[in-house]
Design a protein around this motif. Structure first.
Motif, short mmCIF file in Angstrom:
data_model
loop_
_atom_site.label_atom_id
_atom_site.label_comp_id
_atom_site.label_asym_id
_atom_site.label_seq_id
_atom_site.Cartn_x
_atom_site.Cartn_y
_atom_site.Cartn_z
N ASP A 104 5.21 -13.83 -18.28
CA ASP A 104 7.10 -14.14 -18.61
C ASP A 104 7.13 -14.63 -19.90
O ASP A 104 6.30 -15.26 -20.40
N PHE A 105 8.07 -14.10 -20.22
CA PHE A 105 8.25 -14.61 -21.43
C PHE A 105 8.49 -16.43 -22.48
O PHE A 105 7.92 -16.73 -23.36
N TYR A 106 9.23 -17.15 -21.38
CA TYR A 106 8.84 -18.71 -22.21
C TYR A 106 7.54 -18.72 -21.92
O TYR A 106 7.12 -19.50 -23.02
N HIS A 107 6.65 -18.29 -21.83
CA HIS A 107 5.33 -19.06 -21.50
C HIS A 107 4.07 -18.04 -22.50
O HIS A 107 3.59 -19.09 -23.06
N VAL A 108 4.61 -17.49 -22.51
CA VAL A 108 4.16 -16.27 -24.02
C VAL A 108 4.27 -16.71 -25.35
O VAL A 108 3.62 -17.19 -25.73
N THR A 109 5.95 -16.93 -25.18
CA THR A 109 6.40 -18.10 -26.85
C THR A 109 6.18 -19.32 -26.60
O THR A 109 5.30 -20.13 -27.34
N SER B 140 0.99 -1.27 0.07
CA SER B 140 0.23 0.41 0.20
C SER B 140 0.88 1.13 0.48
O SER B 140 0.31 2.58 -0.22
N GLN B 141 2.28 0.78 0.24
CA GLN B 141 3.11 2.25 0.11
C GLN B 141 3.78 2.41 -1.20
O GLN B 141 4.22 3.24 -0.97
N ALA B 142 3.75 1.05 -1.51
CA ALA B 142 4.60 1.40 -3.15
C ALA B 142 3.82 2.54 -4.25
O ALA B 142 2.71 2.44 -4.24
N LYS B 143 4.74 3.08 -5.14
CA LYS B 143 4.97 4.21 -5.97
C LYS B 143 3.71 3.02 -6.70
O LYS B 143 3.04 3.84 -7.78
N GLN B 144 4.56 2.14 -7.42
CA GLN B 144 4.51 1.63 -8.21
C GLN B 144 4.52 -0.13 -8.48
O GLN B 144 5.16 -0.57 -7.27
N VAL B 145 3.18 -1.27 -9.15
CA VAL B 145 3.99 -2.35 -8.45
C VAL B 145 3.91 -3.11 -9.88
O VAL B 145 3.65 -2.87 -10.94
N LEU B 146 4.73 -4.14 -10.80
CA LEU B 146 5.16 -4.22 -10.90
C LEU B 146 5.08 -5.96 -10.83
O LEU B 146 6.11 -7.20 -9.69
N LEU B 147 3.85 -6.63 -11.05
CA LEU B 147 3.31 -9.15 -10.92
C LEU B 147 3.63 -9.26 -12.28
O LEU B 147 3.42 -8.73 -13.83
N ILE B 148 4.90 -10.31 -11.55
CA ILE B 148 4.62 -11.28 -13.78
C ILE B 148 4.77 -12.75 -13.00
O ILE B 148 4.49 -13.07 -12.30
#
Length: 69
Positions: free
Chosen positions: A51-56, A14-22
């Protein structure tokens, strides 16, 4: 999801400015992410990345089905 929620709370999401979930793109996971983030009061700048592996892997399955001779 309970473990993920506890970990995010411990990290102070809740204190983060940005969040990236992979993740791997599995629908059963991603349908739960927006409600979880809203419940935890996540920042507006929240990104989801496959993630790249699962996309490909999924693109290959699609190509095999679509362009099979």
């Amino acid at each position: 999801m309970e473990i993920l929620e506890a970990d995010l709370v411990d990290l102070g999401i809740s204190q983060a400015k940005q969040v990236l979930l992979i993740g791997d793109g599995a629908e059963w996971i991603w349908i739960h992410i927006p409600p979880l983030l809203a419940r935890l009061g996540c920042p507006v700048e929240t990104y989801q990345l496959f993630d790249f592996y699962h996309v490909t892997e999924n693109l290959k399955a699609f190509a095999d089905a679509a362009f099979n001779e």
